[in-house]
Design an enzyme around this catalytic site. Structure first.
Site, PDB file in Angstrom:
ATOM      1  CG  HIS A 123      -1.339   1.361   1.668  1.00 28.30           C
ATOM      2  ND1 HIS A 123      -0.661   2.115   2.614  1.00 28.30           N
ATOM      3  CD2 HIS A 123      -2.384   2.123   1.267  1.00 28.30           C
ATOM      4  CE1 HIS A 123      -1.271   3.267   2.778  1.00 28.30           C
ATOM      5  NE2 HIS A 123      -2.320   3.299   1.981  1.00 28.30           N
ATOM      6  CG  ASN A 125      -1.568   7.341   1.575  1.00 25.08           C
ATOM      7  OD1 ASN A 125      -1.546   8.503   1.959  1.00 25.08           O
ATOM      8  ND2 ASN A 125      -1.471   6.304   2.416  1.00 25.08           N
ATOM      9  CG  HIS A 162      12.376  -1.369   6.670  1.00 20.15           C
ATOM     10  ND1 HIS A 162      11.719  -0.395   7.398  1.00 20.15           N
ATOM     11  CD2 HIS A 162      11.547  -2.448   6.655  1.00 20.15           C
ATOM     12  CE1 HIS A 162      10.569  -0.870   7.826  1.00 20.15           C
ATOM     13  NE2 HIS A 162      10.436  -2.109   7.396  1.00 20.15           N
ATOM     14  NE  ARG A 277     -17.124   6.368  -8.899  1.00 23.15           N
ATOM     15  CZ  ARG A 277     -16.486   5.300  -9.406  1.00 23.15           C
ATOM     16  NH1 ARG A 277     -15.298   4.951  -8.935  1.00 23.15           N
ATOM     17  NH2 ARG A 277     -17.039   4.592 -10.377  1.00 23.15           N
TER      18      ARG A 277
END
Length: 322
Positions: A123, A125, A162, A277
């Site tokens: 993931h 963002n 990492h 949405r």
């Protein structure tokens, strides 16, 4: 593609700490395109379905979803830019002084669910908020990061992940990687299971210092290091043989991903609270998942190793010994 129609409201040209939302929007759109292209190349067998949409209350976005690829069973990468008259509770919980302000929120969010259980879910963002109130200076901040959720982990993969995260942080100070690594371990933690979601990575929020250029540069660096962190791991593991046992365990562990996203994830809560949405907000959920009542791994098994050695914060780079 949906574009911003909300006026700038004077967030530019106010000195050192003035934000430039139009520059952030242009960058996020370019990141959206670049990572889309990179993931299609990495998958090698499918392309993203592209779905632009508008939000009745203001703004819109571009959702891209890949299904049944050569590598990814499901993957999605969203761009959104939304605005409204009042910050949702999830966005002002840590900064109650901003409650009631109008807002603009823009970002790119992505989740990848590979088919092979030896390839980790991941993931990432990157987001930008502006909280506005007539007659007062707008308040802005960046947030984001990336994390890795393996099912059958390899220590060398966690170390590479990492190491790349530390490289993203290095130009911004020696203390940045340890701080945001620890924040990631704390954030992606399922309290009701007493385990981390995976092996962590980076997480940061409320970043608006020492100035806009510095904070913006840091977000750009984190985004630029995502594919170099993930692609080598996916390539190494994509052809690893597996059977029904490994597949069933992957589906079981995907249940933890669902639990985190629906119970704790700030992005999911913000999207739902802001009238976003629903299809795009829940795009992050895996296509197949299972729950087994009170399941326990067999002692000494590879599945037990995940619980014993990976689902807890670890100093993957040996920094505490330096």
């Amino acid at each position: 593609m949906t574009t911003s129609t909300r006026p700038d409201n004077g967030t530019q040209g106010r000195g050192q700490d003035a934000a430039d939302p139009s520059a952030v929007e242009a960058w996020l759109r370019s990141v959206h395109d670049e990572i889309t292209d990179g993931l299609e190349s990495l998958d090698g067998g499918a392309r993203f379905f592209r779905d632009t949409w508008e939000r009745p209350a203001g703004g819109g976005g571009d959702s891209r979803v890949l299904t049944d690829g050569a590598l990814f069973e499901k993957g999605g990468i969203n761009f959104s830019l939304v605005y409204g008259d009042e910050l949702p509770p999830s966005a002002s919980a840590s900064r109650p002084e901003l409650a009631g302000r109008g807002f603009r929120a823009m970002g790119v969010s992505m989740v990848l669910h590979p088919r092979n259980p030896y390839v980790p879910t991941t993931h990432a963002n990157w987001r930008f908020f502006v909280a506005e109130k007539p007659g007062e200076q707008p308040v802005w901040w960046f947030g984001g990061g990336f994390d890795l959720t393996p099912y059958y982990p390899f220590e060398e993969d966690a170390v590479h992940w990492h190491e790349t995260a530390r490289e993203a942080c290095a130009p911004f100070g020696d203390d940045v990687y340890p701080r945001y690594k620890a924040w990631c371990d704390k954030y992606f933690y399922l309290r009701h299971r007493n385990e981390t979601r995976g092996v962590g990575g980076l997480f940061y929020d409320d970043l608006n210092s020492p100035d806009f250029d510095h904070a913006f540069g840091f977000s750009r660096s984190v985004a630029a290091h995502f594919l170099p962190a993930y692609a080598p791991i996916a390539e190494r593991r994509r052809n690893h043989p597996y059977g029904d046992r490994e597949r069933e365990f992957q589906l079981y562990r995907r249940g933890r991903y669902v639990e985190f996203n629906l119970v704790y994830d700030r992005g999911t809560l913000f999207g739902l609270q802001s009238g976003g949405r629903t299809e795009s907000i829940l795009m992050s959920l895996p296509p197949l998942v299972r729950w087994d009542y009170d399941w326990k791994p067999e002692p000494g098994s590879p599945e037990a190793s995940l619980y014993a050695n990976y689902l807890r914060p670890r100093d993957w780079l040996g920094l505490e010994r330096e």
